[in-house]
Design an enzyme around this catalytic site. Structure first.
Site, PDB file in Angstrom:
ATOM      1  N   ALA A 119      26.321  19.577  -9.763  1.00 45.30           N
ATOM      2  CA  ALA A 119      26.378  20.248  -9.259  1.00 45.30           C
ATOM      3  C   ALA A 119      26.798  18.896  -7.774  1.00 45.30           C
ATOM      4  CB  ALA A 119      24.767  20.430  -7.999  1.00 45.30           C
ATOM      5  N   ASN A 188      18.221  15.906 -10.611  1.00 48.34           N
ATOM      6  CA  ASN A 188      18.975  15.355 -11.477  1.00 48.34           C
ATOM      7  C   ASN A 188      20.558  15.087 -10.697  1.00 48.34           C
ATOM      8  OD1 ASN A 188      18.244  16.280 -13.939  1.00 48.34           O
ATOM      9  ND2 ASN A 188      18.754  18.614 -14.412  1.00 48.34           N
ATOM     10  N   HIS A 218      23.857  18.729  -1.059  1.00 52.23           N
ATOM     11  CA  HIS A 218      23.652  17.238  -1.116  1.00 52.23           C
ATOM     12  C   HIS A 218      24.897  16.374  -0.333  1.00 52.23           C
ATOM     13  CE1 HIS A 218      21.501  18.877  -4.451  1.00 52.23           C
ATOM     14  NE2 HIS A 218      22.292  19.545  -5.347  1.00 52.23           N
TER      15      HIS A 218
END
Length: 267
Positions: A119, A188, A218
C-alpha cells in the site's frame, strides 16, 4: 512474441487480497502468468477458480507461490518454498521483523524471494538511496480508523480510548522492529520501509487512530546528507477487510507481472 511458458502461480490465501489476485490471474489479466492452484485453511468449494490443494502439492505444481495469507504462512512455509526451488512473493512483509527469519529467507534457495510494496510507494527510491549512505532520519506515520487498530493485547482503558476518540489519537510509537509485531494486520508497511532502508531500528513508526479517517494514510519522511524525501499515500480501505487497502492486491498483481517478465514495468 515470447515463447516462454507462463509462470505457474500457487496462491496462498483466499481472503480480501487473494480473491482479487486469484480472479485476475485466472482471467488471464497478467500476461506470462497463470493460476495453477489455491491454498487456504478453509474449504473453498467452487469459490476459487483453480483447484484447492495442500501446501505441499502447491509447491510441486508452481513456479511461484504468492503469499496473501498472513505472516504466519511466511514463517511456517517461506523457507521450505525456497529450498524446494520454487520462488516466493511475500505480501505480509511484517514477518520480516523476525530478523532470523528474514536472514533465512534471503539466504535460502534455489528459489528466489520477492517482496511486494503493497500500500505504499517510494520504496524503490529509498532502496536506491542506500547506495549513497545511511539516512539520518526515517519516520513513518500510519493513520487508520480506530476499529481497525483494536488488538487482543490492549487494556480495557486503551480500547475505551480508541472507541470513544473524537479526534486523532496516537496508539503506539516505536520502531519498525516493534510496531508490526503489535499490529500484524495493519503495519506491513512499516516492515516494507525498513526492508527498503535496510535497518529495522532506523525507521521510527507512529500509529494513529482517527475516527474521521475515511482513507488509510501512510506518510514516509526520510532525510540524510544526500537528500530529503517525503511520500504520502491515502487509500480507500477494502470493504471486506478494512485493515488493508483496496490497492494492495493490485500491487501484488503488478509484482507478479514483473516476475513474469511483463514489458513496460517500472523496476
Amino acid at each position: 512474441m515470447s515463447t516462454l511458458a507462463p509462470v505457474r502461480v500457487a496462491l496462498a490465501g483466499w481472503g480480501a487480497i487473494g480473491r482479487v489476485v486469484g480472479t485476475a490471474l485466472a482471467a488471464g489479466e497478467v500476461p506470462g502468468a497463470t493460476l495453477a492452484c489455491v491454498v487456504d485453511n478453509r474449504p473453498l468449494g467452487d469459490a476459487a477458480p483453480a483447484e484447492q490443494v495442500s501446501f505441499e502439492t502447491a509447491i510441486d505444481r508452481a513456479d511461484l507461490v504468492v503469499e496473501a495469507a498472513g505472516q504466519g504462512v511466511v514463517r511456517a512455509w517461506g523457507e521450505r518454498v525456497l529450498t524446494s526451488g520454487t520462488d516466493l512473493l511475500v505480501a505480509s512483509t511484517g514477518a520480516l521483523t523476525d530478523e532470523d527469519l528474514a536472514k533465512r529467507l534471503l539466504s535460502a534457495g534455489p528459489g528466489r524471494v520477492y517482496f511486494t510494496g503493497g500500500a505504499v510507494g517510494g520504496l524503490d527510491l529509498l532502496q536506491a538511496v542506500r547506495a549513497l549512505g545511511p539516512l539520518d532520519e526515517v519516520l513513518l506515520t500510519t493513520t487508520k480508523l480506530p476499529a481497525t487498530l483494536e488488538q487482543p493485547w490492549m487494556s480495557e482503558e486503551s480500547l475505551h480510548r480508541l472507541r470513544t476518540a473524537t479526534q486523532p489519537v496516537e496508539v503506539m510509537a516505536g520502531t519498525a522492529r516493534d510496531v508490526p509485531v503489535k499490529f500484524p494486520r495493519s503495519t506491513n508497511v512499516a516492515a516494507s520501509v525498513a526492508l527498503a532502508v535496510g535497518d529495522l531500528d532506523a525507521v521510527r513508526v507512529r500509529v494513529v487512530a482517527d475516527p474521521a479517517a475515511v482513507r488509510t494514510r501512510h506518510v514516509i519522511e526520510a532525510s540524510g546528507p544526500h537528500g530529503a524525501y517525503r511520500f504520502e499515500v491515502s487509500h480507500t480501505p477494502d470493504a471486506d477487510n478494512p485493515a488493508t487497502s483496496r490497492v494492495v492486491p493490485h500491487a501484488v498483481l503488478r509484482s507478479v507481472g514483473a516476475i513474469a517478465g511483463r514489458p513496460g514495468q517500472i523496476l
